[in-house]
Design an enzyme around this catalytic site. Sequence first.
Site, PDB file in Angstrom:
ATOM      1  N   GLU A   1       0.690  -1.070  -0.014  1.00  0.00           N
ATOM      2  CA  GLU A   1      -0.055  -0.108  -0.176  1.00  0.00           C
ATOM      3  C   GLU A   1       0.843   1.232  -0.143  1.00  0.00           C
ATOM      4  OE1 GLU A   1      -1.936  -2.883   2.886  1.00  0.00           O
ATOM      5  OE2 GLU A   1      -0.143  -2.523   2.045  1.00  0.00           O
TER       6      GLU A   1
ATOM      7  N   THR B   1      17.564 -40.532   1.503  1.00  0.00           N
ATOM      8  CA  THR B   1      17.720 -39.856   0.051  1.00  0.00           C
ATOM      9  C   THR B   1      18.977 -39.101   0.071  1.00  0.00           C
ATOM     10  OG1 THR B   1      15.442 -39.697  -0.236  1.00  0.00           O
ATOM     11  CG2 THR B   1      16.854 -37.995  -1.443  1.00  0.00           C
TER      12      THR B   1
ATOM     13  N   LEU C   1      20.212 -29.853  -3.527  1.00  0.00           N
ATOM     14  CA  LEU C   1      19.166 -29.183  -3.120  1.00  0.00           C
ATOM     15  C   LEU C   1      19.128 -27.755  -3.300  1.00  0.00           C
ATOM     16  CD1 LEU C   1      18.340 -31.418   0.005  1.00  0.00           C
ATOM     17  CD2 LEU C   1      17.591 -31.577  -2.196  1.00  0.00           C
TER      18      LEU C   1
END
Length: 376
Positions: A58, A202, A210
Amino acid sequence: MNDPELSQDEYYMRRALSLAANAGGRTSPNPLVGCVIVNQGKIVGEGFHQRAGTPHAEVLALETAAALAGNATLYVTLEPCNHTGRTPPCTKAIIQAGVQRVVAAMVDPNPLVSGQGIEYLRAAGLQVEVGVLEKEARQLNEAFIKVMTSGLPWVVYKAASTLDGKIATASGDSQWISNERSRALAHRLRDVCDVIMAGSETVVKDDPALTCRVPDGRDPVRVVVDGRLRLKKDARLLTSSAQAPCVIATTQAAAAAQLAHFRSLPRVEVWQYDTERYVPLERLLRDLAGRGWNSVLLEGGGELAGKMIAEGLVDKLEFFIAPKLIGGHGPSPLAGLEIARMSEAISLTELSADLSSGDLHITAYIQRPDQANEEE
């Protein structure tokens, strides 16, 4: 639309929503907010919140509009704030600028704001309307809403599998199941999420970086769930990003020498929980939200994802299903989820499917028990 005024409101609110989305992944712990100021049918000012600590949408829009904000209509995707945080309250700036009408897409779920900004503006004589494109606004800020209402981050599980439901062959080979276009879409998910999370299985097997490989993208915080602290000392994710820290979540089962090593590394944090073997997943997520990280992209593996879904901690799925078959006994994307009866199966809602990448990209939300009751 039969109501021309409502149609006009939707038009400008869509513009505000589009502006807000420009800062995807950059504003946490704050929400995404866009603002458009219209005077006599023309846009005279607009802006969006870019990151925490910077001026709100705003204020930026009012600065652009300057004197043209007088008697104008201000469209904003979230109720203007009425409290002082890192920045002054937007409600006072709106009133001082002489805005006549405010259209907000939704009430702010933040208890510090929730309805107070709207009432303050109305008490000052402004016309205020709420609810234009509210569904779209809520979807834009689903992560912020989740944190504000539950203290938990928004969790998206992304997986790539073959048509027969495997995320790797029996030997563990998984590069590559999905095609290059699908992988590019996955990196865009990394760009807009605060955290990327993976299980130790993993990370040990695949040694992923990543990171985000989108041009001008941002690396998410890397989080490894590693109850026994099995992570290799030379794992790539420990040093793959100069931007984002790496968090290792572990337990009392971690060896002292391992703890000391990882705690000595730059940009690496070790969060050791008081449990004997398994990381308490809900506590971990609450701690992530407490650090101001609103959204988590869960990328593997199937054991961790299954457990998180079973505990009701996952909100959304992004599945890339490749037109490939490998058979055998390869791992499942939900190996950690065990359902005994079909009546207890996890239900999905708001499914969408896209084949434009060459893979089948399925997006779906996990249906909560209260949602199921509402539909009945």
